[in-house]
Design an enzyme around this catalytic site. Structure first.
Site, PDB file in Angstrom:
ATOM      1  N   HIS A 156      80.440 -72.365 -66.690  1.00 35.20           N
ATOM      2  CA  HIS A 156      78.967 -71.171 -67.486  1.00 35.20           C
ATOM      3  C   HIS A 156      78.368 -70.600 -66.676  1.00 35.20           C
ATOM      4  CE1 HIS A 156      79.621 -72.867 -71.362  1.00 35.20           C
ATOM      5  NE2 HIS A 156      79.639 -74.494 -71.114  1.00 35.20           N
ATOM      6  N   SER A 277      78.688 -49.882 -45.529  1.00 36.08           N
ATOM      7  CA  SER A 277      78.531 -49.205 -46.155  1.00 36.08           C
ATOM      8  C   SER A 277      78.383 -47.646 -45.451  1.00 36.08           C
ATOM      9  CB  SER A 277      77.574 -49.322 -47.372  1.00 36.08           C
ATOM     10  OG  SER A 277      76.458 -48.052 -47.564  1.00 36.08           O
ATOM     11  N   LYS A 283      74.221 -53.092 -44.971  1.00 35.97           N
ATOM     12  CA  LYS A 283      75.301 -54.150 -46.031  1.00 35.97           C
ATOM     13  C   LYS A 283      76.860 -54.274 -45.188  1.00 35.97           C
ATOM     14  CE  LYS A 283      76.118 -54.011 -50.362  1.00 35.97           C
ATOM     15  NZ  LYS A 283      76.114 -52.254 -51.230  1.00 35.97           N
ATOM     16  N   GLU A 290      87.329 -58.120 -53.142  1.00 41.26           N
ATOM     17  CA  GLU A 290      87.116 -57.339 -54.321  1.00 41.26           C
ATOM     18  C   GLU A 290      88.580 -56.945 -54.446  1.00 41.26           C
ATOM     19  OE1 GLU A 290      83.561 -54.355 -54.320  1.00 41.26           O
ATOM     20  OE2 GLU A 290      83.665 -55.875 -52.346  1.00 41.26           O
TER      21      GLU A 290
END
Ligand code: ARG
Length: 445
Positions: A156, A277, A283, A290
């Site tokens: 979970h 970024s 970043k 992704e």
């Protein structure tokens, strides 16, 4: 442009129909297989005495020239000639005359495209098998380095029980082994030779399908001409394999995204395999992971495309089946690209065992072991479970953990407890005593 099939037509095809009908823009990538298949077919026709031997030789030489031209970029693909099969054949006849016009004896584009696709799939499957093995190797290498690296295992997405990073990596290794087994099944389906099925019902010419199969390294020959021209199962099997593989890679991608966040800090991606970024200078984004996660959706879509194309088609060949190509090519390209980028990202990923250990030390992931200790000391498991739950609640109250909770607190909950419990709930022991077959103890792993 005169059509190869123009005999019974009195009008030229409308330009829109040409454009709508054509597959050359995407099926030209089958040129190699198309030409190799035609060479095998022509050789067989000559050997079986169906076309003159010298025509067979001319055809084969002409096809080899066309292959060289395509590879050198000197071939104009014509939309009016619809597909790769007619582009090659028309050019051949243009070049060598009537011998070229004999090539299509005892053959239809229906069995020809099936042959091309089988050959193409076999080549691609072999390439993907290699990429898959490299991916498996990368997982093994990371696992080997981290046999003793403790981390929390999650259920979970909540800290559950202690495991090692090796154990975690090997879970993915096992998934990939199943993927590999499925890929072998795809190979088997692709390794059946359809040529000789003709348009639907074979041919009256005395062709030798087994000779072609041997020439082109096929293990078996389709025993039913209707199935031969309309079977796309091996493509669907590939897409199903690919969907499952992408789903596995997507799960690992999701974990890598989580692990490389500041909140987790379990891994850091190499600068060469992360991106920045345009606005936020701090970043470092896990774009590859992704994208792999995102591209899995594309491949699932390709899988659904094929199933939907095939579901309503009466036997045997239907033009619907031309629509298989963009989906399968897209899936092949996507899977190869994902595997190619993912493996070196994994190879260069820096694992941060200290942070994994820190996370493993919080969150009471040794609570099961505490309950198990009581159970091993004679307390029924359900009672031990309840007592440990009360200890956890007490720890939260006091802002401590089970390792540091004083013995008098233990005794208040259950007087069976003694100092031995502390070593039993140490993370190392919790992990290394899970020696059950399949468990995370480093001795097993
Ligand atoms: N381009 C077609 C395909 O990909 C080849 C077969 C066409 N056959 C036909 N009778 N129209 O399926």
């Amino acid at each position: 442009m005169a059509k190869l099939w123009g005999g019974r037509f009195s009008k030229n095809t409308n330009e829109l129909v040409d454009a709508f009908n054509a597959s050359i823009d995407f099926d030209k990538r089958l040129y190699h297989e198309d030409i190799r298949g035609s060479i095998a077919h022509a050789g067989m026709l000559a050997k079986c005495g169906i076309i003159p031997a010298e025509d067979g030789e001319k055809i084969i030489a002409g096809l080899k020239d066309i292959l060289a031209d395509i590879e050198a970029g000197n071939f104009h693909f014509d939309v009016a000639l619809e597909d790769i099969h007619m582009n090659v054949e028309a050019r051949l006849t243009e070049r060598i005359g009537s011998a070229g016009a004999r090539l299509h004896t005892a053959r239809s584009r229906n069995d020809q495209v099936a042959l091309d696709m089988h050959m193409y799939m076999k080549r691609e499957v072999a390439e993907i098998a290699e990429l898959l093995l490299k991916f498996e190797e990368a997982l093994l290498t990371v696992a080997k380095k981290h046999e003793k690296t403790l981390m929390p295992g999650y259920t979970h997405l909540q800290r559950a029980q202690p495991i090692t990073f090796a154990h975690h990596m090997l879970a993915y290794f096992n998934m990939l082994q199943r993927d590999f087994r499925r890929l072998l099944g795809v190979w088997e389906g692709a390794d059946m030779m359809p040529l000789g099925a003709g348009a639907i019902a074979g041919t009256t010419f005395p062709i030798d399908r087994f000779m072609v199969a041997e020439e082109l390294n096929f293990g078996t020959v389709y025993p039913n001409s209707m199935d031969a021209v309309s079977d796309r199962d091996y493509i669907i099997e590939f897409l199903s394999f690919a969907s499952t593989l992408m789903m596995h890679m997507s799960r690992l991608s999701e974990e890598i995204c989580l692990w490389s966040s500041t909140e987790f800090g379990f891994v850091e991606l190499d600068d060469a395999f992360a991106t920045g970024s345009s606005m936020m200078p701090q970043k470092k984004n896990p774009d590859i992971a992704e994208l792999v996660r995102g591209k899995s959706g594309r491949v699932f879509g390709d899988n659904m495309t094929l199933l939907t194309i095939m579901k309503g088609t009466a036997l045997a060949y239907n033009k619907d089946m031309q629509e298989d190509k963009e989906a399968i090519f897209d899936a092949l390209d996507t899977v190869k690209m994902c595997l190619t980028a993912f493996t070196p990202m994994l190879d260069t990923m820096r694992v941060i065992p200290e942070n994994m250990r820190k996370a493993a030390a919080g969150g009471f992931i040794n609570a099961t072991d505490c309950a198990d200790w009581l159970t091993k000391n004679g307390v029924p498991f359900r009672d031990a479970y309840k007592a440990t739950g009360e200890l956890v609640a007490r720890c939260i109250e006091l802002g401590t953990d089970l390792e540091n909770l004083p013995m008098d607190e233990y005794k208040k909950v259950c007087d069976v407890f003694n100092d031995d419990v502390y070593s039993a709930i140490s993370l190392e022991r919790c992990t290394n005593e899970r020696t059950v077959f399949g468990g995370p103890a480093s001795a097993n792993v």
